[in-house]
Design an enzyme around this catalytic site. Structure first.
Site, PDB file in Angstrom:
ATOM      1  CG  HIS A 154     -41.028 -53.722  31.389  1.00 56.57           C
ATOM      2  ND1 HIS A 154     -41.351 -55.422  31.593  1.00 56.57           N
ATOM      3  CD2 HIS A 154     -39.895 -53.763  30.357  1.00 56.57           C
ATOM      4  CE1 HIS A 154     -40.515 -55.679  30.564  1.00 56.57           C
ATOM      5  NE2 HIS A 154     -39.444 -55.309  30.317  1.00 56.57           N
ATOM      6  CG  ASP A 155     -43.440 -55.620  28.428  1.00 47.74           C
ATOM      7  OD1 ASP A 155     -42.834 -56.506  27.987  1.00 47.74           O
ATOM      8  OD2 ASP A 155     -43.092 -54.977  27.209  1.00 47.74           O
ATOM      9  CE  LYS A 203     -39.192 -54.997  27.247  1.00 44.36           C
ATOM     10  NZ  LYS A 203     -39.777 -56.416  26.887  1.00 44.36           N
TER      11      LYS A 203
HETATM   12  C1  LIG Z   1     -43.625 -59.695  29.955  1.00 41.93           C
HETATM   13  C2  LIG Z   1     -42.268 -59.448  29.317  1.00 41.93           C
HETATM   14  O1  LIG Z   1     -42.493 -60.531  27.763  1.00 41.93           O
HETATM   15  C3  LIG Z   1     -41.481 -61.729  28.117  1.00 41.93           C
HETATM   16  C4  LIG Z   1     -41.744 -62.677  28.533  1.00 41.93           C
HETATM   17  C5  LIG Z   1     -42.927 -63.355  28.731  1.00 41.93           C
HETATM   18  C6  LIG Z   1     -43.337 -64.521  26.921  1.00 41.93           C
HETATM   19  C7  LIG Z   1     -42.649 -63.206  26.234  1.00 41.93           C
HETATM   20  C8  LIG Z   1     -43.558 -63.475  25.150  1.00 41.93           C
HETATM   21  O2  LIG Z   1     -45.032 -63.877  24.513  1.00 41.93           O
HETATM   22  O3  LIG Z   1     -43.108 -62.354  23.488  1.00 41.93           O
HETATM   23  C9  LIG Z   1     -41.820 -61.838  26.105  1.00 41.93           C
HETATM   24  O4  LIG Z   1     -40.805 -62.899  26.062  1.00 41.93           O
HETATM   25  C10 LIG Z   1     -41.698 -59.572  29.776  1.00 41.93           C
HETATM   26  O5  LIG Z   1     -40.369 -59.795  28.862  1.00 41.93           O
HETATM   27  O6  LIG Z   1     -41.133 -59.587  30.715  1.00 41.93           O
END
Ligand SMILES: C=C(O[C@H]1C=CC=C(C(=O)O)[C@@H]1O)C(=O)O
Length: 291
Positions: free
Chosen positions: A35-36, A122
């Site tokens: 994940h990410d 994502k």
């Molecule tokens: C790594 C992730 O991204 C999210 C969290 C922080 C910043 C994010 C952004 O910059 O879009 C995401 O929404 C997660 O969903 O755990």
């Protein structure tokens, strides 16, 4: 925006919360979700400091095992330069997000996708939103999702929660995650264990995914595995060859030791570093002399 993220010790399985469910990971039912693990999200840490080295090492061990066991590997990666329309409310919490530059959007090279893996775009915290993840799992006949990556209390936990609501058993691999803080990390595991997921550790999961008997590290199997990692034919790997001199790097060795330990072998990284030969390893695990 995401703050600079502090170093904290990777939570150990001994500190994991008790699970409410009693699900058993099954290599025929599971898919591994990475994940990410993009450079953008990891670069908010000092990646040389805990928990990141353990995160990377455990994810490597999980990838190694999944690919060898035929467990589908799925990555999620957020796109760069998201339009305001696509990003919508995320902007209110996290600003504009990633730039469309490889140095930000790439998945960390140490855990990069390989041919045969699936990489999904994502768009929201949950990996299921605006993604074919659910359809893909159904098509594969897989109803277990093994989750590793970042961030534990955000996308990893919410993906687990949505899996739960889709009748997919989610496993949060507690020592293969990282978060904004130790407190956030542990809270994510507590919530998951109590409400929607099973929390497990990398070694226990690898052991559970290894069919009984498959852990038989015969001299022949060990020779073949080591030869593979130094790009040699098994017949070309001699019993007293120095594996490190042949190019077996320390990260790969740690991944192998994690796998051997998960299979119950009494071997540590220090053992192998002290005697980095096939003969030394076999003597260590009591498998006698090489074949
Ligand atoms: C790594 C992730 O991204 C999210 C969290 C922080 C910043 C994010 C952004 O910059 O879009 C995401 O929404 C997660 O969903 O755990």
């Amino acid at each position: 925006m995401i703050p600079r993220l502090p170093s904290y010790p990777m939570p150990q399985p001994s500190a994991f919360p008790g699970n409410r469910a009693a699900w058993t990971p099954d290599p025929q039912r599971a898919a591994l979700l990475v994940h990410d693990l993009q450079s953008y999200f990891l670069n908010f840490y000092d990646t040389t400091q805990p928990p990141i080295p353990d995160l990377i090492r455990h994810v490597q061990a999980l990838l190694d095992h999944a690919r060898r066991a035929g467990i589908p590997v799925v990555y999620t990666a957020q796109p760069g330069d998201q339009t305001p329309a696509d990003r919508a409310l995320l902007t209110d919490f996290w600003g504009p997000g990633l730039r469309a530059e490889d140095v930000q959007t790439r998945i960390h090279p140490a855990v990069a996708p390989q041919p045969g893996d699936t990489v999904l775009t994502k768009w929201r915290y949950s990996a299921f939103k605006r993604s074919p993840l659910e359809e893909q799992l159904r098509a594969w006949g897989r109803d277990q999702l093994l989750i590793c990556g970042v961030y534990a209390h955000i996308g990893c936990l919410l993906t687990a929660a949505e899996a739960f609501m889709l009748d997919i058993q989610a496993f949060l691999i507690g020592d293969a995650l990282a978060d904004f803080s130790e407190a956030d990390h542990l809270q994510a595991l507590r919530y998951g264990a109590a409400r929607c997921a099973q929390v497990t550790g990398t070694a226990a999961l690898l052991s559970a995914l290894t069919p009984a008997g498959a852990g038989q590290w015969t001299p022949e199997r060990l020779r073949a595995e080591l030869a593979r990692h130094v790009d040699l034919d098994p017949a070309e790997l001699h019993d007293d060859d120095d594996l490190l001199a042949l190019g077996l790097d320390s990260i790969r060795l740690m991944v192998l030791v994690d796998t051997w330990q998960a299979d119950g072998l009494p071997v540590t990284y220090a053992d192998v570093a002290a005697a980095p030969t096939l003969r030394g390893l076999l003597e260590r695990i009591g498998a006698g002399a090489p074949a």
